[in-house]
Design an enzyme around this catalytic site. Structure first.
Site, short mmCIF file in Angstrom:
data_model
loop_
_atom_site.label_atom_id
_atom_site.label_comp_id
_atom_site.label_asym_id
_atom_site.label_seq_id
_atom_site.Cartn_x
_atom_site.Cartn_y
_atom_site.Cartn_z
N GLY A 6 25.21 67.96 50.49
CA GLY A 6 24.53 68.62 51.59
C GLY A 6 25.44 69.33 52.58
N ASN A 8 25.88 72.53 52.82
CA ASN A 8 25.13 73.67 53.37
C ASN A 8 24.08 73.19 54.38
OD1 ASN A 8 25.86 76.41 52.26
ND2 ASN A 8 25.88 75.17 50.40
N MET A 84 19.07 70.73 43.30
CA MET A 84 19.47 71.08 41.93
C MET A 84 18.37 70.79 40.91
SD MET A 84 22.24 72.49 42.63
CE MET A 84 23.07 72.75 41.08
N ILE A 86 14.71 72.80 39.42
CA ILE A 86 13.86 73.98 39.50
C ILE A 86 12.49 73.55 40.02
CG2 ILE A 86 12.74 75.80 38.14
CD1 ILE A 86 15.22 75.62 36.24
N ASN A 101 16.82 80.03 49.05
CA ASN A 101 17.81 79.23 48.32
C ASN A 101 19.18 79.88 48.50
OD1 ASN A 101 18.85 77.32 46.36
ND2 ASN A 101 18.92 79.03 44.90
N HIS A 103 22.75 80.38 46.51
CA HIS A 103 23.25 80.31 45.13
C HIS A 103 24.69 80.80 45.10
CE1 HIS A 103 22.99 80.26 40.78
NE2 HIS A 103 23.62 81.42 40.78
C1 GAR Z 1 26.38 74.94 46.73
O1 GAR Z 1 27.51 75.60 46.26
C2 GAR Z 1 25.13 75.72 46.41
O2 GAR Z 1 25.30 77.11 46.49
C3 GAR Z 1 24.88 75.30 44.99
O3 GAR Z 1 25.18 73.93 44.96
C4 GAR Z 1 26.15 73.64 45.96
C5 GAR Z 1 25.59 72.55 46.85
O4 GAR Z 1 26.56 72.09 47.74
N1 GAR Z 1 23.53 75.56 44.61
C6 GAR Z 1 23.17 75.91 43.39
O5 GAR Z 1 23.96 76.01 42.46
C7 GAR Z 1 21.70 76.17 43.20
N2 GAR Z 1 21.44 76.73 41.93
P1 GAR Z 1 26.14 71.30 49.04
O6 GAR Z 1 25.25 70.13 48.59
O7 GAR Z 1 27.44 70.80 49.61
O8 GAR Z 1 25.43 72.25 49.95
#
Ligand code: GAR
Length: 183
Positions: A6, A8, A84, A86, A101, A103
């Protein structure tokens, strides 16, 4: 909505707490009970909930429970932040225009997983991140903002992922603010 660490989500929390940001966070939902981001959210005094696929009959039922939870909290916009799995078509359609979202690629390049490895394998000089609207088709919704990130000659997946992640942490709050201000 999160599935793991988490970071982001943390960037969004910090943006909301630190500045005159045009949103509040009503809560954090994870599909994984052990997502470390849940602890971070709790430490910031936020509502949290877990809705795991295995607790329900199927994905549609799971996502209906998530929608009920979000609406009970009064959510108006849903941010997938490392969520993660869909989402169901019904969920995407229900929240369309209000579901975004982040990405780790310059969409439409590298939809799906392993984006950093694929960019390195292709010999790309530039990679990046995208915040986009979620539609039923995976990683295919309209782009809100993108940020390019250079790929350096010595990069490996880890160094590239870290550089993209730093960009993501600035991009996601900016994208959310832009969505709200242009609505
Ligand atoms: C991030 O890099 C995000 O962009 C990616 O997973 C990571 C989550 O990190 N998302 C995807 O690949 C979605 N398809 P976080 O849990 O530290 O935010």
């Amino acid at each position: 909505m999160i599935s793991g660490r988490g970071s982001n989500m943390s960037a969004l929390i910090e943006a909301v707490e630190a500045t005159d940001f045009p949103a509040q966070i009503v809560g954090v939902i994870s599909n994984k009970p052990d997502a470390t981001g849940l602890e971070t959210a709790k430490n910031h005094g936020l509502n949290t909930a877990v809705h795991a696929l295995k607790s329900y009959a199927d994905k549609t039922t799971t996502d209906r429970a998530i929608t009920a939870n979000l609406e009970q909290w009064g959510a108006e916009i849903v941010c997938l932040a490392g969520f993660m799995r869909i989402v169901s078509d019904e969920f995407a359609k229900h929240w369309q225009g209000r579901l975004i979202n982040i990405h780790p690629s310059l969409l439409p390049k590298y939809k799906g997983l392993n984006t950093h490895q694929r960019a390195l394998d292709a010999g790309d000089k530039v990679h990046g991140a995208t915040v986009h609207h979620v539609v039923p088709e995976l990683d295919a919704g309209p782009v809100i903002v993108q940020q390019e990130v250079p790929i350096l000659p010595d990069d490996n997946v880890e160094t590239l992922e870290n550089r993209v992640l730093q960009a993501e942490h600035l991009l996601y709050p900016a994208a959310l603010a832009k969505l709200i201000r242009t609505h």
